[in-house]
Design a protein around this motif. Sequence first.
Motif, PDB file in Angstrom:
ATOM      1  N   TYR A   5     -17.660   2.282 -10.454  1.00 63.47           N
ATOM      2  CA  TYR A   5     -17.885   1.841 -11.820  1.00 63.47           C
ATOM      3  C   TYR A   5     -16.598   1.908 -12.648  1.00 63.47           C
ATOM      4  O   TYR A   5     -16.270   1.003 -13.407  1.00 63.47           O
ATOM      5  N   GLU A   6     -15.880   2.996 -12.472  1.00 63.37           N
ATOM      6  CA  GLU A   6     -14.648   3.225 -13.220  1.00 63.37           C
ATOM      7  C   GLU A   6     -13.647   2.084 -12.997  1.00 63.37           C
ATOM      8  O   GLU A   6     -13.058   1.546 -13.940  1.00 63.37           O
ATOM      9  N   LEU A   7     -13.478   1.682 -11.724  1.00 59.60           N
ATOM     10  CA  LEU A   7     -12.519   0.611 -11.416  1.00 59.60           C
ATOM     11  C   LEU A   7     -12.998  -0.730 -11.955  1.00 59.60           C
ATOM     12  O   LEU A   7     -12.220  -1.504 -12.519  1.00 59.60           O
ATOM     13  N   ILE A   8     -14.280  -1.011 -11.796  1.00 59.45           N
ATOM     14  CA  ILE A   8     -14.811  -2.298 -12.275  1.00 59.45           C
ATOM     15  C   ILE A   8     -14.660  -2.410 -13.795  1.00 59.45           C
ATOM     16  O   ILE A   8     -14.281  -3.450 -14.320  1.00 59.45           O
ATOM     17  N   GLN A   9     -14.956  -1.310 -14.484  1.00 63.30           N
ATOM     18  CA  GLN A   9     -14.826  -1.281 -15.944  1.00 63.30           C
ATOM     19  C   GLN A   9     -13.417  -1.626 -16.394  1.00 63.30           C
ATOM     20  O   GLN A   9     -13.200  -2.320 -17.366  1.00 63.30           O
ATOM     21  N   LYS A  10     -12.446  -1.124 -15.619  1.00 65.75           N
ATOM     22  CA  LYS A  10     -11.058  -1.163 -16.041  1.00 65.75           C
ATOM     23  C   LYS A  10     -10.398  -2.541 -15.911  1.00 65.75           C
ATOM     24  O   LYS A  10      -9.439  -2.830 -16.610  1.00 65.75           O
ATOM     25  N   LYS A  44     -16.008 -10.953 -17.476  1.00 62.38           N
ATOM     26  CA  LYS A  44     -14.929 -10.765 -16.509  1.00 62.38           C
ATOM     27  C   LYS A  44     -14.800 -12.015 -15.639  1.00 62.38           C
ATOM     28  O   LYS A  44     -15.766 -12.759 -15.447  1.00 62.38           O
ATOM     29  N   ALA A  45     -13.603 -12.227 -15.083  1.00 58.23           N
ATOM     30  CA  ALA A  45     -13.402 -13.334 -14.136  1.00 58.23           C
ATOM     31  C   ALA A  45     -13.546 -12.768 -12.722  1.00 58.23           C
ATOM     32  O   ALA A  45     -12.805 -11.856 -12.345  1.00 58.23           O
ATOM     33  N   ILE A  46     -14.510 -13.299 -11.965  1.00 58.74           N
ATOM     34  CA  ILE A  46     -14.818 -12.766 -10.641  1.00 58.74           C
ATOM     35  C   ILE A  46     -14.624 -13.881  -9.602  1.00 58.74           C
ATOM     36  O   ILE A  46     -15.137 -14.983  -9.787  1.00 58.74           O
ATOM     37  N   LEU A  75      -8.116  -6.591  -9.815  1.00 59.84           N
ATOM     38  CA  LEU A  75      -8.608  -5.524  -8.940  1.00 59.84           C
ATOM     39  C   LEU A  75      -9.121  -6.244  -7.704  1.00 59.84           C
ATOM     40  O   LEU A  75     -10.001  -7.105  -7.809  1.00 59.84           O
ATOM     41  N   ALA A  76      -8.556  -5.935  -6.529  1.00 64.26           N
ATOM     42  CA  ALA A  76      -9.040  -6.545  -5.284  1.00 64.26           C
ATOM     43  C   ALA A  76     -10.016  -5.573  -4.638  1.00 64.26           C
ATOM     44  O   ALA A  76      -9.685  -4.402  -4.424  1.00 64.26           O
ATOM     45  N   ILE A  77     -11.219  -6.079  -4.353  1.00 67.19           N
ATOM     46  CA  ILE A  77     -12.193  -5.253  -3.615  1.00 67.19           C
ATOM     47  C   ILE A  77     -12.300  -5.875  -2.224  1.00 67.19           C
ATOM     48  O   ILE A  77     -12.635  -7.054  -2.088  1.00 67.19           O
ATOM     49  N   ILE A  78     -11.963  -5.103  -1.194  1.00 63.13           N
ATOM     50  CA  ILE A  78     -11.948  -5.637   0.164  1.00 63.13           C
ATOM     51  C   ILE A  78     -13.112  -5.030   0.933  1.00 63.13           C
ATOM     52  O   ILE A  78     -13.231  -3.812   1.036  1.00 63.13           O
ATOM     53  N   LEU A  79     -13.951  -5.917   1.488  1.00 70.50           N
ATOM     54  CA  LEU A  79     -15.208  -5.464   2.080  1.00 70.50           C
ATOM     55  C   LEU A  79     -15.241  -5.589   3.597  1.00 70.50           C
ATOM     56  O   LEU A  79     -14.752  -6.584   4.160  1.00 70.50           O
ATOM     57  N   ASP A  80     -15.825  -4.606   4.247  1.00 71.31           N
ATOM     58  CA  ASP A  80     -16.201  -4.695   5.666  1.00 71.31           C
ATOM     59  C   ASP A  80     -15.018  -4.913   6.604  1.00 71.31           C
ATOM     60  O   ASP A  80     -15.190  -5.450   7.691  1.00 71.31           O
ATOM     61  N   MET A  97      -4.504  -3.508  -8.223  1.00 68.06           N
ATOM     62  CA  MET A  97      -5.181  -2.331  -7.698  1.00 68.06           C
ATOM     63  C   MET A  97      -6.083  -2.777  -6.551  1.00 68.06           C
ATOM     64  O   MET A  97      -6.595  -3.888  -6.581  1.00 68.06           O
ATOM     65  N   ARG A  98      -6.220  -1.921  -5.542  1.00 68.50           N
ATOM     66  CA  ARG A  98      -7.049  -2.300  -4.405  1.00 68.50           C
ATOM     67  C   ARG A  98      -8.103  -1.227  -4.103  1.00 68.50           C
ATOM     68  O   ARG A  98      -7.809  -0.034  -4.125  1.00 68.50           O
ATOM     69  N   LEU A  99      -9.317  -1.692  -3.832  1.00 69.06           N
ATOM     70  CA  LEU A  99     -10.427  -0.805  -3.448  1.00 69.06           C
ATOM     71  C   LEU A  99     -11.021  -1.326  -2.145  1.00 69.06           C
ATOM     72  O   LEU A  99     -11.415  -2.495  -2.058  1.00 69.06           O
ATOM     73  N   LYS A 100     -11.056  -0.463  -1.140  1.00 67.74           N
ATOM     74  CA  LYS A 100     -11.667  -0.839   0.142  1.00 67.74           C
ATOM     75  C   LYS A 100     -13.072  -0.253   0.197  1.00 67.74           C
ATOM     76  O   LYS A 100     -13.261   0.927  -0.108  1.00 67.74           O
ATOM     77  N   ILE A 101     -14.037  -1.083   0.588  1.00 65.27           N
ATOM     78  CA  ILE A 101     -15.399  -0.568   0.792  1.00 65.27           C
ATOM     79  C   ILE A 101     -15.815  -0.988   2.206  1.00 65.27           C
ATOM     80  O   ILE A 101     -15.850  -2.176   2.529  1.00 65.27           O
ATOM     81  N   ASP A 102     -16.125  -0.003   3.050  1.00 69.87           N
ATOM     82  CA  ASP A 102     -16.321  -0.344   4.468  1.00 69.87           C
ATOM     83  C   ASP A 102     -17.159   0.692   5.204  1.00 69.87           C
ATOM     84  O   ASP A 102     -17.313   1.822   4.734  1.00 69.87           O
TER      85      ASP A 102
END
Length: 317
Positions: A5-10, A44-46, A75-80, A97-102
């Motif tokens: 949530y913190e990263l998405i908000q930012k 936001k632009a997604i 913010l790059a969210i990289i999945l799987d 900024m990069r966030l990995k979710i896997d």
Amino acid sequence: MSLFYELIQKYDVITVFRHQNPDPDALGSQWGLVSWLKETFPNKAIYALGKHVGVKPQLFEAYDLVEDSVVSSSLAIILDTANAARIDDQRFSSAKMRLKIDHHPLGEAYAQHQIVDETASSTSEIIAGLIKEFMLDEAISSKAAKYLYMGILTDSLNFSTSNVTHSTLENAAYLAKSHLDLPKINEELYLIDENEFKFVNRLRNLAIVEKGLIYAIVTKALTEECNITPNMAKEHVNDLGLVREYEIWVLFVQQEIPNQHLYNGSIRSRNVTINDIAIKYNGGGHRLAAAVKNLSLSEIQSVIHDLKGRLYDQKIS
Ligand SMILES: [Mn+2]
């Protein structure tokens, strides 16, 4: 506040990536997250990135064309995706900024932040859990929920793999609150056409059985004859896995690269660990479900040799 949530908000610009040759978990987690973000944060632009076409592209949307400057401000969210080389669109590395979710084991730390749960049966399950927490159990749109549900269903082989837990079912139940048409989703994902039916019959006949292992080598000539793509062929690995006597099942499919004769392979196992063997052959993956890449026919024989060795070691230990 959670990291997610913190990263998405930012960040006002969010780019969402997934792996090359995307399966329904990569695409489901991507489109589920993108749809939910757009609905929840309309200012936001997604963007959804990655040009590789996966299986059943008709079930997902078309990727966005995005300027380099947009990626670098996002913010790059990289999945799987376990390792950076496999990310479909290498511009992820330029993101602010990069966030990995896997959920893959033995991954590479290519992002400043990561949410990795190796016990989750799919990345879509992790995303559903994060959204469920954020939404305090309130239902999301049926569009976003459907994408995530498809990812959970396919990666867990219809809730049948060993990593399916109460939390898999809870997250799926949360998504079902969004009035999902469950039988229709199953039809969209699993009904095959006549070409595939013909291919599966051929596959069963050409497969080779050696002790507790069954494998098949599918040539370009065969996929062309059956009028299916190598990616569609690959999806049928589990058609070889329904026999009690076969503990490991492997499907090699020749790729469509001109002037090359290389094969990619999918390895599945009921109990014995196989991903360490896959790593030796340009691959990797989960303990019981892994992939190998760009192999010659003689390398295929050494994969088979290693896997048979693993079965043999297991029997004598
Ligand atoms: Mn996955």
